[in-house]
Design a protein around this motif. Structure first.
Motif, short mmCIF file in Angstrom:
data_model
loop_
_atom_site.label_atom_id
_atom_site.label_comp_id
_atom_site.label_asym_id
_atom_site.label_seq_id
_atom_site.Cartn_x
_atom_site.Cartn_y
_atom_site.Cartn_z
N ASN A 48 0.98 -1.27 -0.11
CA ASN A 48 -0.21 0.09 -0.02
C ASN A 48 0.92 1.29 -0.10
O ASN A 48 0.51 2.07 -0.60
CB ASN A 48 -0.73 0.15 1.31
CG ASN A 48 -1.93 -0.86 0.84
OD1 ASN A 48 -2.28 -1.50 -0.07
ND2 ASN A 48 -2.88 -1.06 2.21
N ILE A 85 2.24 2.10 -3.42
CA ILE A 85 1.08 2.84 -4.17
C ILE A 85 0.74 4.15 -3.93
O ILE A 85 0.80 4.97 -4.57
CB ILE A 85 -0.39 1.79 -4.04
CG1 ILE A 85 0.00 0.52 -4.78
CG2 ILE A 85 -1.27 2.52 -4.78
CD1 ILE A 85 -1.22 -0.38 -4.44
N LYS A 86 0.66 4.19 -2.48
CA LYS A 86 0.55 5.61 -1.98
C LYS A 86 1.68 6.52 -2.49
O LYS A 86 1.26 7.87 -3.11
CB LYS A 86 0.37 5.60 -0.63
CG LYS A 86 -1.14 5.57 0.06
CD LYS A 86 -1.14 5.53 1.57
CE LYS A 86 -2.33 4.65 2.04
NZ LYS A 86 -2.14 4.48 3.44
N VAL A 132 0.71 12.92 -8.63
CA VAL A 132 -0.02 13.98 -8.31
C VAL A 132 0.75 15.20 -8.39
O VAL A 132 0.70 16.26 -8.95
CB VAL A 132 -0.88 13.91 -6.97
CG1 VAL A 132 -1.59 15.19 -6.61
CG2 VAL A 132 -1.97 13.06 -7.05
N LEU A 164 2.10 16.08 -11.75
CA LEU A 164 1.21 16.85 -12.67
C LEU A 164 0.79 18.07 -12.29
O LEU A 164 0.49 19.06 -13.05
CB LEU A 164 -0.28 15.85 -12.34
CG LEU A 164 -1.03 15.62 -13.66
CD1 LEU A 164 -1.08 14.31 -14.04
CD2 LEU A 164 -2.49 16.38 -13.62
N LEU A 165 0.65 18.43 -11.13
CA LEU A 165 0.50 19.98 -10.24
C LEU A 165 1.54 20.85 -10.90
O LEU A 165 1.27 21.85 -11.43
CB LEU A 165 0.59 19.82 -8.86
CG LEU A 165 -0.46 18.97 -8.09
CD1 LEU A 165 -0.41 19.35 -6.80
CD2 LEU A 165 -1.79 19.30 -8.51
N ALA A 206 3.22 20.42 -13.76
CA ALA A 206 3.23 20.42 -15.12
C ALA A 206 2.15 21.24 -15.69
O ALA A 206 2.11 22.12 -16.64
CB ALA A 206 3.17 19.35 -15.75
N CYS A 207 1.06 21.44 -14.70
CA CYS A 207 -0.49 22.17 -15.24
C CYS A 207 -0.25 23.34 -15.19
O CYS A 207 0.30 24.29 -14.10
CB CYS A 207 -1.50 21.62 -14.63
SG CYS A 207 -2.00 20.18 -15.27
N GLU A 208 -0.76 24.39 -16.39
CA GLU A 208 -0.70 25.66 -16.14
C GLU A 208 -2.05 26.06 -15.40
O GLU A 208 -2.88 25.47 -15.57
CB GLU A 208 -0.84 26.34 -17.73
CG GLU A 208 0.32 25.99 -18.49
CD GLU A 208 0.33 26.38 -20.01
OE1 GLU A 208 -1.03 27.12 -20.16
OE2 GLU A 208 0.72 25.89 -20.98
N ASN A 209 -2.05 27.48 -15.15
CA ASN A 209 -3.11 27.91 -14.27
C ASN A 209 -3.90 26.97 -13.38
O ASN A 209 -4.88 26.29 -13.59
CB ASN A 209 -4.18 28.29 -15.30
CG ASN A 209 -3.35 29.54 -16.01
OD1 ASN A 209 -2.83 30.29 -15.92
ND2 ASN A 209 -3.63 29.22 -17.39
N ILE A 210 -3.04 26.19 -12.58
CA ILE A 210 -3.46 25.26 -11.68
C ILE A 210 -4.73 25.32 -10.97
O ILE A 210 -5.54 24.37 -10.76
CB ILE A 210 -2.48 24.49 -10.99
CG1 ILE A 210 -2.67 23.08 -10.26
CG2 ILE A 210 -1.76 25.52 -9.76
CD1 ILE A 210 -2.80 22.00 -11.38
N ILE A 211 -4.94 26.45 -10.59
CA ILE A 211 -6.08 27.00 -9.91
C ILE A 211 -6.90 27.79 -10.62
O ILE A 211 -6.65 28.73 -11.14
CB ILE A 211 -5.63 27.96 -8.45
CG1 ILE A 211 -4.70 27.06 -7.57
CG2 ILE A 211 -7.03 28.46 -7.79
CD1 ILE A 211 -5.42 25.81 -6.92
#
Lengths: 270, 224
Positions: free
Chosen positions: A4, A7-8, A15, A18-19, A21-26
């Motif tokens: 476990n 996996i965690k 996550v 990904l955070l 990498a993302c533009e305008n995350i909020i």
């Protein structure tokens, strides 16, 4: 067997990656308005930079024209690249409908793609840009809806003629007449607006009145978008020739070349 | 276009019916299945002077309350919902975005119905539950409409008031000692996107995966 904990750990790592990498995350809402200072008043800033290279008297020059980019982002990108290969244009005009639904992210995507253009860019508002809070976003990002610019002794008038989405009866003809008055001194007069007068949102009366103003004040060319199709010709018995730029989807870009003897519209395919 | 709207309505109605039906079925479960009862449906003793009354709380009281930050439904939103089956829960949210709350130059009110599924069997990952689902968001602000105003030709625009927002994420649940109003607290994080963004992801090369996701953070309070 994977534990476990493993996996965690993997999930958290995914996550976090990904955070980052993302533009305008909020994003609070697709209908949000309010743009960053660096994304504001772009037309005003562009006019300043265009006029720095201008003169008080006429010298021949060319400008680039496109419009109705909507969400045809890949074609839009190609248009930007095409304009960037041209060194002989002084600025570019977008004929409106830079979004599909007038939502915040579409404005940011437009900003992102158009910032790749090496020439100064003037953007006028289209009917789609009035949807949701697009009306506010446009004003914040570009400046006033109606504006004028004098460049090399030519008058450029940019009119917001959106009707249905604003729930008004007529475009601001009073403003248009005001800026066209006393314009005889300029070498050429051009009026840019998104919707051509023969298009549906214009009543028959408004169509007639628009062309009458063009005729009365000796406007040399009336330029539009909206129809998604290229047109250049003498639409009415009186008045100037009319031009409509096609949408990005059609794979065309346009140029307005001005010299001492006159001007011409040139279409090039990419 | 209108077909799509109808499907959306149908989905909404089905969700509501399902919630009512599941709740009604849950109302008087067989005694031998008492372990399945949530705390809410347990008869509660209420002592008035010397009389003890047993009150079965109404099924209408929600199973959980949520407070969420961001995630396309406002700067802050509050919600209440039901755990409709072991793996599915639905929450009705109201969220606000304004100048003071979120720095938007215009106010937006959003009502949303979030349908969430647990991706794995409960307990498989301990206190962490991966979830995914879809939220139906109604945005209320300028120039949004379900039905086009009369001065437009028919089908001139697609409605722009209701959006579907798929999401995925995980919740970390902390159990509280028995006898409290809340039996546990969940802290969750979610990545969500919008139907309009997914459409452009499919349609264009420019809109890539990293351009469509956004993060929401929230707290769930599970009622005892």
């Amino acid at each position: 067997m994977v534990s476990n904990r493993k996996i965690k750990g993997l999930l958290s790592a995914a996550v976090i990656l990904l955070l980052g990498a993302c533009e305008n995350i909020i994003e609070y809402s697709p209908y949000k308005a309010g743009v960053k200072v660096s994304d504001s008043d772009l037309n005003i800033k562009a006019i300043e930079s265009i006029q720095q290279n201008g003169t008080d008297y006429f010298v021949p020059f060319s400008i680039g024209i496109f419009g109705d980019t909507h969400t045809y982002y890949d074609e839009f990108e190609k248009q930007v690249r095409y304009f960037n290969r041209k060194d002989d244009i002084d600025f570019v005009v977008h004929m409106g409908d830079l979004t599909l639904s007038g939502i915040y992210r579409e404005f940011l995507w437009y900003r992102d793609l158009s910032s790749g253009l090496k020439h100064p860019l003037l953007t006028i508002i289209g009917n789609h840009d009035y949807l949701s809070n697009g009306e506010l976003l446009y004003k914040e990002m570009f400046g006033p809806y109606n504006f004028t610019m004098v460049y090399n002794n030519c008058l450029f008038v940019f009119l917001d003629d959106v009707i249905w989405e604003k729930n008004v009866e007529d475009p601001d003809f009073d403003w248009l007449e005001e800026v066209l008055k006393d314009s005889e001194g300029y070498k050429y007069r051009f009026v840019f607006s998104h919707i051509p007068p023969w298009s549906d949102p214009f009543s028959r009366g408004n169509e007639y009145y628009y062309n009458r103003l063009m005729h009365e004040y000796n406007v040399d060319l009336s330029l539009h978008g909206h129809t998604h199709r290229f047109y250049y010709g003498q639409m009415y018995e009186t008045g100037p020739p009319y031009f409509t730029a096609s949408s990005s989807k059609q794979g065309e870009v346009f140029f307005l070349d001005l010299d001492e003897d006159g001007f011409e519209i040139r279409m090039e395919r990419f | 276009m209108f077909m799509r709207n109808r499907l959306l309505y149908l989905f909404l109605l089905l969700t509501l019916f399902a919630s009512v039906a599941v709740k009604a079925a849950d109302r008087y479960p067989p005694d031998d299945d008492a372990a399945r009862l949530t705390g809410l449906r347990k008869p509660r003793p209420l002592i008035i002077r010397e009389d003890t009354l047993h009150i079965r709380p109404s099924w209408i009281i929600p199973d959980h309350l949520k407070v969420q930050y961001a995630g396309l439904i406002g700067f802050m939103s509050v919600g209440a919902g039901y755990d409709l089956s072991k793996r599915y829960d639905a929450t009705l949210f109201y969220g606000v975005l304004s100048n003071h709350l979120g720095g938007s130059s215009v106010r937006v009110h959003t009502v949303s119905l979030k349908n969430s599924w647990d991706l794995f069997k409960p307990g498989l990952l301990g206190n962490v539950t991966p979830k995914a689902g879809v939220s139906i968001n109604w945005g209320n602000t300028n120039n949004t409409f379900r039905r086009l105003p009369a001065h437009y030709p028919e089908q001139y625009y697609f409605q722009n008031k209701v959006h579907l927002a798929p999401f995925w994420g995980a919740e970390w649940q902390i159990h509280l000692p028995a006898g409290r109003t809340f039996k546990s607290i969940g802290i969750y994080g979610e990545m969500s996107t919008l139907d309009a963004y997914v459409l452009e992801l499919v349609r264009t090369k420019y809109v890539s995966l990293d351009k469509i996701w956004n993060l929401a953070l929230g707290i769930t309070l599970y009622m005892d």
